[in-house]
Design an enzyme around this catalytic site. Structure first.
Site, PDB file in Angstrom:
ATOM      1  N   HIS A  49     -18.926  -9.075  30.000  1.00  0.00           N
ATOM      2  CA  HIS A  49     -18.191  -8.154  30.863  1.00  0.00           C
ATOM      3  C   HIS A  49     -18.871  -6.790  30.799  1.00  0.00           C
ATOM      4  CE1 HIS A  49     -15.164  -5.809  32.722  1.00  0.00           C
ATOM      5  NE2 HIS A  49     -14.824  -5.183  31.605  1.00  0.00           N
ATOM      6  N   ASN A  97     -17.567  -0.786  36.175  1.00  0.00           N
ATOM      7  CA  ASN A  97     -16.668  -1.830  35.681  1.00  0.00           C
ATOM      8  C   ASN A  97     -15.831  -2.339  36.857  1.00  0.00           C
ATOM      9  OD1 ASN A  97     -14.728  -3.403  34.482  1.00  0.00           O
ATOM     10  ND2 ASN A  97     -14.195  -1.915  32.880  1.00  0.00           N
ATOM     11  N   CYS A 141      -9.874  -7.449  32.306  1.00  0.00           N
ATOM     12  CA  CYS A 141     -11.332  -7.637  32.291  1.00  0.00           C
ATOM     13  C   CYS A 141     -11.751  -8.998  31.750  1.00  0.00           C
ATOM     14  CB  CYS A 141     -11.991  -6.512  31.502  1.00  0.00           C
ATOM     15  SG  CYS A 141     -11.756  -4.925  32.319  1.00  0.00           S
TER      16      CYS A 141
HETATM   17  O1  UT7 Z   1     -13.044  -3.006  30.658  1.00  0.00           O
HETATM   18  C1  UT7 Z   1     -11.836  -2.799  30.014  1.00  0.00           C
HETATM   19  C2  UT7 Z   1     -12.020  -2.257  28.711  1.00  0.00           C
HETATM   20  N1  UT7 Z   1     -12.432  -0.880  28.752  1.00  0.00           N
HETATM   21  C3  UT7 Z   1     -13.413  -0.459  27.986  1.00  0.00           C
HETATM   22  O2  UT7 Z   1     -14.030  -1.263  27.343  1.00  0.00           O
HETATM   23  C4  UT7 Z   1     -13.691   1.023  27.910  1.00  0.00           C
HETATM   24  C5  UT7 Z   1     -13.943   1.410  26.476  1.00  0.00           C
HETATM   25  N2  UT7 Z   1     -14.147   2.817  26.266  1.00  0.00           N
HETATM   26  C6  UT7 Z   1     -15.273   3.478  26.685  1.00  0.00           C
HETATM   27  O3  UT7 Z   1     -16.106   2.907  27.345  1.00  0.00           O
HETATM   28  C7  UT7 Z   1     -15.452   4.899  26.268  1.00  0.00           C
HETATM   29  O4  UT7 Z   1     -14.474   5.226  25.309  1.00  0.00           O
HETATM   30  C8  UT7 Z   1     -15.384   5.927  27.430  1.00  0.00           C
HETATM   31  C9  UT7 Z   1     -16.629   5.787  28.299  1.00  0.00           C
HETATM   32  C10 UT7 Z   1     -14.141   5.702  28.263  1.00  0.00           C
HETATM   33  C11 UT7 Z   1     -15.365   7.344  26.888  1.00  0.00           C
HETATM   34  O5  UT7 Z   1     -16.515   7.572  26.074  1.00  0.00           O
HETATM   35  P1  UT7 Z   1     -16.363   8.208  24.609  1.00  0.00           P
HETATM   36  O6  UT7 Z   1     -17.713   8.313  24.077  1.00  0.00           O
HETATM   37  O7  UT7 Z   1     -15.375   7.346  23.859  1.00  0.00           O
HETATM   38  O8  UT7 Z   1     -15.788   9.646  24.916  1.00  0.00           O
HETATM   39  P2  UT7 Z   1     -14.432  10.307  24.424  1.00  0.00           P
HETATM   40  O9  UT7 Z   1     -13.263   9.714  25.132  1.00  0.00           O
HETATM   41  O10 UT7 Z   1     -14.403  10.320  22.940  1.00  0.00           O
HETATM   42  O11 UT7 Z   1     -14.634  11.789  24.913  1.00  0.00           O
HETATM   43  C12 UT7 Z   1     -15.676  12.611  24.360  1.00  0.00           C
HETATM   44  C13 UT7 Z   1     -15.649  13.933  25.098  1.00  0.00           C
HETATM   45  C14 UT7 Z   1     -14.267  14.554  25.219  1.00  0.00           C
HETATM   46  O12 UT7 Z   1     -14.407  15.955  25.118  1.00  0.00           O
HETATM   47  P3  UT7 Z   1     -14.079  16.719  23.760  1.00  0.00           P
HETATM   48  O13 UT7 Z   1     -12.659  16.391  23.437  1.00  0.00           O
HETATM   49  O14 UT7 Z   1     -15.034  16.148  22.749  1.00  0.00           O
HETATM   50  O15 UT7 Z   1     -14.334  18.138  24.097  1.00  0.00           O
HETATM   51  C15 UT7 Z   1     -13.846  14.208  26.614  1.00  0.00           C
HETATM   52  O16 UT7 Z   1     -12.909  15.114  27.150  1.00  0.00           O
HETATM   53  O17 UT7 Z   1     -16.110  13.730  26.434  1.00  0.00           O
HETATM   54  C16 UT7 Z   1     -15.154  14.284  27.354  1.00  0.00           C
HETATM   55  N3  UT7 Z   1     -15.177  13.509  28.564  1.00  0.00           N
HETATM   56  C17 UT7 Z   1     -16.029  13.750  29.578  1.00  0.00           C
HETATM   57  N4  UT7 Z   1     -16.979  14.672  29.751  1.00  0.00           N
HETATM   58  C18 UT7 Z   1     -17.697  14.638  30.893  1.00  0.00           C
HETATM   59  C19 UT7 Z   1     -14.409  12.435  28.890  1.00  0.00           C
HETATM   60  N5  UT7 Z   1     -14.749  11.982  30.109  1.00  0.00           N
HETATM   61  C20 UT7 Z   1     -15.750  12.771  30.547  1.00  0.00           C
HETATM   62  C21 UT7 Z   1     -16.515  12.795  31.727  1.00  0.00           C
HETATM   63  N6  UT7 Z   1     -17.477  13.734  31.858  1.00  0.00           N
HETATM   64  N7  UT7 Z   1     -16.332  11.904  32.735  1.00  0.00           N
END
Ligand code: UT7
Length: 331
Positions: A256, A286, A113
Site C-alpha cells: 500500500h 495515497n 487502506c
Molecule cells: O494509508 C493509511 C494510513 N496512513 C498512513 O500510513 C500515514 C502515516 N503517517 C505519515 O505518513 C506521516 O506521519 C505524515 C506524512 C502524515 C506526517 O509526517 P511526520 O513526519 O509524521 O510529521 P509530523 O506530523 O510529526 O509533523 C512534523 C512537523 C509539524 O510541525 P512542528 O510541530 O514540528 O512545528 C507539523 O505541523 O511538520 C508540520 N507539518 C507540515 N509542514 C509542512 C505537517 N504537515 C505539514 C505540511 N507541510 N504539509
C-alpha cells in the site's frame, strides 16, 4: 480443488492532477517537505460529477476487456471503499448495474487502506470454495470528497483512483500459480488515530458536525506511521515464514502506498532490495483502496512482474486494519 488466480487487471485515474506546487497555494506547505516526508509529487483528483462507482465501473470494464470476459460471466463483485457514492445502496450494486452484470452476488468491503488486500483474500476464498467462478475485486476511492483542503497534515497525502482485478477459479492441475495464503488482523484500539468522525450513527450529520469539519479525514500521523511500519513488516514476515519462504523468494513486494518511508522501512526490515519493491506514490499519493492495483499495473507495464513470480501484497490502514496476501502470479 479449484485454485484462485488473478487473470486481469484494470485501472482508472481521473485526468486532473493536483501537484505539490498547487498545494503550496492552498495551505502552508512546500514541495520539499511533502517530497521528503511522504515521497509524493502529485495526485489525481476526480471532477465534481465523478463518483466512486463511476471510477470503479471504468476500472472493472478495463479488467474484463483484458480478460476477454463478458459481464454476464461475473459471479461476484466486491467493492473495497471508504468513500461509497452513498451509505446505501452499496457501491457494488451500482457497479453491477452499470456493468450490466446479472445474477451476481456482491457487497462493499470497508477496510480503508487494507481494503484491496481484504477483497483479494475474500475473492480467493469464494473461488477456492467453488461457490463463485469469476469474482471482480475493485478498489475505488474518491478521497478528495472527504479531505479537508485547509488541513495541511492530511490534504497533501490523498488522491482519487480505482483499480480492479479479476479473480478466477482455475483447475488446480497446472503450474501452481494463484493464491497461496494470507495474514489479516484488525485492531480497533487504533480507531481514534485515523477516522472520519461524523456521518454515521454515532454522530449523524448536523450543522454542528459540518461546522466542526467532522466529515473529513482526521489523522494523528505519527501514531499511524509507527503502527504501519511495525505491522507491515510483522504480517509480511509471518506470512512468508509460515509458508516456508524467505525474502529471497519474493519477486515483488507490492505494498500500500501511504508514505514512501513506511514502504522503504518495511522492505529494509524484510531484507528486500529496491528492485523488488514497487513504489509509485510520487505520481498518485495515497489512493486508499486503489494503491495496490495501481502499483501492480505499473509493475506489469515496467516488465517487473512475470508469470510464476512470487508476489506479496501488504497494507495497513484505518481501523487499524492489517492485511498481507501471497500469490504466484498467473499471467
Ligand atoms: O494509508 C493509511 C494510513 N496512513 C498512513 O500510513 C500515514 C502515516 N503517517 C505519515 O505518513 C506521516 O506521519 C505524515 C506524512 C502524515 C506526517 O509526517 P511526520 O513526519 O509524521 O510529521 P509530523 O506530523 O510529526 O509533523 C512534523 C512537523 C509539524 O510541525 P512542528 O510541530 O514540528 O512545528 C507539523 O505541523 O511538520 C508540520 N507539518 C507540515 N509542514 C509542512 C505537517 N504537515 C505539514 C505540511 N507541510 N504539509
Amino acid at each position: 480443488m479449484v485454485r484462485a488466480k488473478i487473470t486481469a487487471l484494470g485501472c482508472y485515474t481521473p485526468p486532473r492532477i493536483l501537484t505539490n506546487q498547487d498545494l503550496e497555494k492552498m495551505v502552508s506547505t512546500n514541495d520539499r517537505w511533502i517530497l521528503e516526508r511522504t515521497g509524493i509529487r502529485e495526485r489525481h483528483i476526480a471532477d465534481p460529477e465523478i463518483a466512486t462507482s463511476d471510477m470503479a465501473t471504468e476500472a472493472a470494464r478495463c479488467a474484463l476487456a483484458l480478460a476477454g470476459v463478458d459481464p454476464s460471466e461475473v459471479s461476484a463483485i466486491i467493492v473495497c471503499t471508504v468513500t461509497p457514492d452513498m451509505l446505501f445502496p452499496s457501491t457494488a450494486c451500482l457497479v453491477q448495474n452499470n456493468l450490466g452484470v446479472r445474477g451476481a452476488w456482491g457487497f462493499d468491503l470497508v477496510a480503508a487502506c487494507s481494503g484491496f488486500v481484504y477483497g483479494l483474500t475474500t475473492a480467493a476464498h469464494l473461488v477456492s470454495a467453488g461457490t463463485h467462478r469469476k469474482v471482480l475485486v475493485i478498489g475505488s476511492d474518491t478521497m478528495s470528497r472527504i479531505i479537508d483542503y485547509t488541513d495541511r497534515s492530511t490534504c497533501i497525502l490523498f488522491g482519487d483512483a480505482a483499480g480492479a482485478m479479476l479473480v478466477e477459479g482455475v483447475d488446480q492441475r497446472d503450474d501452481g500459480a494463484g493464491f497461496i495464503d494470507f495474514v489479516g488482523e484488525i485492531d480497533g484500539s487504533g480507531g481514534e488515530y485515523l477516522k472520519m468522525p461524523a456521518g454515521g450513527s454515532r454522530r449523524p450529520a448536523s450543522q454542528a458536525t459540518v461546522e466542526a469539519r467532522e466529515h473529513y479525514v482526521h489523522q494523528e500521523g505519527q501514531q499511524v506511521f509507527k503502527y504501519a511500519v511495525r505491522k507491515m513488516y510483522e504480517a509480511s514476515a509471518e506470512l512468508l515464514g509460515r509458508n516456508g519462504f524467505t525474502a529471497d523468494d519474493v519477486a515483488l513486494l507490492i505494498p500500500h502506498q501511504a508514505n514512501r518511508r513506511i514502504i522503504t522501512a518495511t522492505a529494509e526490515r524484510l531484507g528486500l532490495k529496491d528492485d523488488r519493491v514497487v513504489i509509485n506514490i510520487d505520481r498518485f499519493g495515497n489512493t486508499t483502496s486503489a494503491t495496490i492495483p495501481l502499483a501492480t499495473r505499473d509493475a506489469i507495464q515496467q516488465g517487473r512482474l512475470r508469470r510464476g513470480d512470487l508476489v506479496l501484497f501488504a497494507a495497513v490502514g484505518a481501523g487499524y486494519t492489517v492485511g498481507t496476501s501471497l500469490w504466484r502470479w498467473a499471467y
